[in-house]
Design an enzyme around this catalytic site. Structure first.
Site, PDB file in Angstrom:
ATOM      1  N   SER A 142     -18.637   1.144  -6.902  1.00 54.89           N
ATOM      2  CA  SER A 142     -19.722   1.268  -6.135  1.00 54.89           C
ATOM      3  C   SER A 142     -19.807  -0.034  -5.285  1.00 54.89           C
ATOM      4  CB  SER A 142     -20.817   0.566  -7.265  1.00 54.89           C
ATOM      5  OG  SER A 142     -22.235   0.348  -6.878  1.00 54.89           O
ATOM      6  N   TYR A 155     -24.780  -2.385 -14.933  1.00 57.81           N
ATOM      7  CA  TYR A 155     -24.049  -1.738 -14.361  1.00 57.81           C
ATOM      8  C   TYR A 155     -22.838  -2.153 -14.089  1.00 57.81           C
ATOM      9  CZ  TYR A 155     -24.125   1.734 -10.130  1.00 57.81           C
ATOM     10  OH  TYR A 155     -23.440   2.211  -9.027  1.00 57.81           O
TER      11      TYR A 155
HETATM   12  N1  LIG Z   1     -26.888   6.381  -4.777  1.00 60.21           N
HETATM   13  C1  LIG Z   1     -26.577   5.047  -4.949  1.00 60.21           C
HETATM   14  O1  LIG Z   1     -26.775   4.794  -3.996  1.00 60.21           O
HETATM   15  C2  LIG Z   1     -24.684   5.330  -5.318  1.00 60.21           C
HETATM   16  C3  LIG Z   1     -24.283   3.615  -4.577  1.00 60.21           C
HETATM   17  C4  LIG Z   1     -22.908   3.396  -5.271  1.00 60.21           C
HETATM   18  C5  LIG Z   1     -22.146   4.018  -6.153  1.00 60.21           C
HETATM   19  N2  LIG Z   1     -22.903   4.944  -7.156  1.00 60.21           N
HETATM   20  C6  LIG Z   1     -21.960   5.400  -7.775  1.00 60.21           C
HETATM   21  O2  LIG Z   1     -21.839   7.095  -6.850  1.00 60.21           O
HETATM   22  C7  LIG Z   1     -21.473   7.897  -7.921  1.00 60.21           C
HETATM   23  C8  LIG Z   1     -22.711   8.875  -8.613  1.00 60.21           C
HETATM   24  O3  LIG Z   1     -23.969   9.146  -7.980  1.00 60.21           O
HETATM   25  P1  LIG Z   1     -25.229   9.406  -7.023  1.00 60.21           P
HETATM   26  O4  LIG Z   1     -25.178   8.269  -6.535  1.00 60.21           O
HETATM   27  O5  LIG Z   1     -24.474  10.736  -7.021  1.00 60.21           O
HETATM   28  O6  LIG Z   1     -25.865  10.015  -8.558  1.00 60.21           O
HETATM   29  P2  LIG Z   1     -26.695  11.209  -9.143  1.00 60.21           P
HETATM   30  O7  LIG Z   1     -27.556  11.408 -10.453  1.00 60.21           O
HETATM   31  O8  LIG Z   1     -27.418  12.808  -7.960  1.00 60.21           O
HETATM   32  O9  LIG Z   1     -25.518  12.672  -9.660  1.00 60.21           O
HETATM   33  C9  LIG Z   1     -24.534  11.657 -10.861  1.00 60.21           C
HETATM   34  C10 LIG Z   1     -24.266  13.436 -11.741  1.00 60.21           C
HETATM   35  O10 LIG Z   1     -23.485  12.679 -12.350  1.00 60.21           O
HETATM   36  C11 LIG Z   1     -23.933  13.607 -13.446  1.00 60.21           C
HETATM   37  N3  LIG Z   1     -24.006  12.733 -15.073  1.00 60.21           N
HETATM   38  C12 LIG Z   1     -24.116  11.532 -15.244  1.00 60.21           C
HETATM   39  N4  LIG Z   1     -23.142  10.951 -16.332  1.00 60.21           N
HETATM   40  C13 LIG Z   1     -22.619  12.541 -16.900  1.00 60.21           C
HETATM   41  C14 LIG Z   1     -22.065  12.492 -18.136  1.00 60.21           C
HETATM   42  N5  LIG Z   1     -21.412  11.221 -19.100  1.00 60.21           N
HETATM   43  N6  LIG Z   1     -20.863  13.185 -18.017  1.00 60.21           N
HETATM   44  C15 LIG Z   1     -20.710  13.617 -16.971  1.00 60.21           C
HETATM   45  N7  LIG Z   1     -21.182  13.656 -16.007  1.00 60.21           N
HETATM   46  C16 LIG Z   1     -22.241  12.782 -15.747  1.00 60.21           C
HETATM   47  C17 LIG Z   1     -24.982  14.053 -13.561  1.00 60.21           C
HETATM   48  O11 LIG Z   1     -25.428  15.316 -14.200  1.00 60.21           O
HETATM   49  C18 LIG Z   1     -25.375  13.742 -12.342  1.00 60.21           C
HETATM   50  O12 LIG Z   1     -24.873  15.852 -11.731  1.00 60.21           O
HETATM   51  C19 LIG Z   1     -21.565   7.336  -9.720  1.00 60.21           C
HETATM   52  O13 LIG Z   1     -20.783   6.947 -10.523  1.00 60.21           O
HETATM   53  C20 LIG Z   1     -22.862   5.990  -9.158  1.00 60.21           C
HETATM   54  O14 LIG Z   1     -22.771   4.856  -9.944  1.00 60.21           O
HETATM   55  C21 LIG Z   1     -24.319   6.099  -6.317  1.00 60.21           C
END
Ligand SMILES: NC(=O)c1ccc[n+]([C@@H]2O[C@H](COP(=O)([O-])OP(=O)(O)OC[C@H]3O[C@@H](n4cnc5c(N)ncnc54)[C@H](O)[C@@H]3O)[C@@H](O)[C@H]2O)c1
Length: 264
Positions: A142, A155
């Protein structure tokens, strides 16, 4: 690295950025996309769309990561690309009056999912990749790992630690032809973003998961260490290192404004 004809694993692949990564790798001709998620029904649904395979996996557990690696290689062949993408948004509270929080729970869960998951993937794949003389890790981190996430110390801290581990992985294994990229977007329109209060992570506009996944693919093809779907982040990183004190003051103003807005 080209993903065409390769075996790829994506954790957190059932939704959001992970699902988009699975789709983009499938379109790019990956031989098999393995969707690993704590949500087995979601993982199966995505696997069905990409002609892939699904595993139930809690990335915070070493035994689960080892199982995904061993079974993927036994059933389909050598893993060329392992994407540690799963993440959680817990511990976000712009009104918190102590950055240290009140309990260990959000810290230990975030540490397990954002840091140890990446360590376990390396622990069990690096020996296999070294023996093959190639391999690639994509770690979804991130912009919070390079800058900070106002309102969420757990986080921010664990995402910084994930950057630290990825740097060390890249440094330790460059000589073994193992590559590593970190994917560091700001706001991406997913359930995770929708679950937290709107804040500076959306200041430059939220991207779609598909845009972020396409940038990840490009970054992997070019073997770029830092992949920044929001190019503005590079400017913020420069400002931070040019004058850390001014940067902290600016971030503290954002924090104060969030407290005021959310306190209403
Ligand atoms: N959405 C944003 O704005 C954003 C920005 C920067 C970084 N990120 C990062 O991107 C990545 C994906 O996030 P997203 O926004 O797609 O989230 P999301 O909530 O849409 O999807 C996350 C997925 O991870 C799975 N998950 C959660 N905990 C888990 C575990 N312990 N073991 C296996 N699977 C698990 C969930 O079931 C889900 O399918 C994360 O690492 C998040 O920190 C997201």
């Amino acid at each position: 690295m080209q993903v065409t004809g390769k075996i790829v694993v994506v954790t957190g692949g059932a939704k959001g950025i992970g699902r988009a990564l699975c789709e983009v790798f499938h379109r790019a001709g990956a031989a098999k996309v393995v969707v690993a998620d704590i949500d087995p029904a979601g993982a199966r649904a995505v696997a069905a769309k990409v002609d892939g395979a699904a595993f139930k996996c809690d990335v915070g557990k070493e035994t689960d990561i080892r199982h995904v690696i061993e079974e993927t290689e036994r059933q389909f062949g050598p893993i060329a690309l392992f994407c540690s993408n799963a993440g959680i948004g817990g511990g976000f509270d712009p009104l918190a009056d102590n950055a240290g929080g009140t309990s260990d729970e959000p810290w230990s869960r975030s540490w397990a999912v954002h840091v140890m998951a990446h360590v376990y993937a390396a622990r069990h794949l690096v020996p296999r990749m070294r023996a093959r003389g190639e391999g690639y890790f994509l770690n979804t981190i991130s912009a919070a790992g390079l800058l900070s996430q106002v309102g969420s110390p757990a986080y921010s801290t664990t995402k910084h630690a994930a950057v630290g581990f990825a740097e060390n992985l890249a440094i330790s294994h460059k000589a073994h032809d193992i590559r590593d990229s970190i994917l560091c977007p700001q706001g991406v329109d997913t359930d995770m973003l929708r679950s937290i209060p709107r804040g500076p992570q959306s200041g430059d506009g939220d991207l779609t998961p598909e845009q972020v996944a396409n940038d990840a693919l490009k970054g992997i093809e070019q073997e770029t260490f830092v992949i920044l779907p929001h190019p503005q982040v590079l400017g913020y990183m420069r400002k931070k290192t040019e004058n850390y004190d001014r940067w902290i003051s600016g971030m503290a103003k954002i924090q104060a404004k969030m407290r005021e807005d959310f306190g209403k």
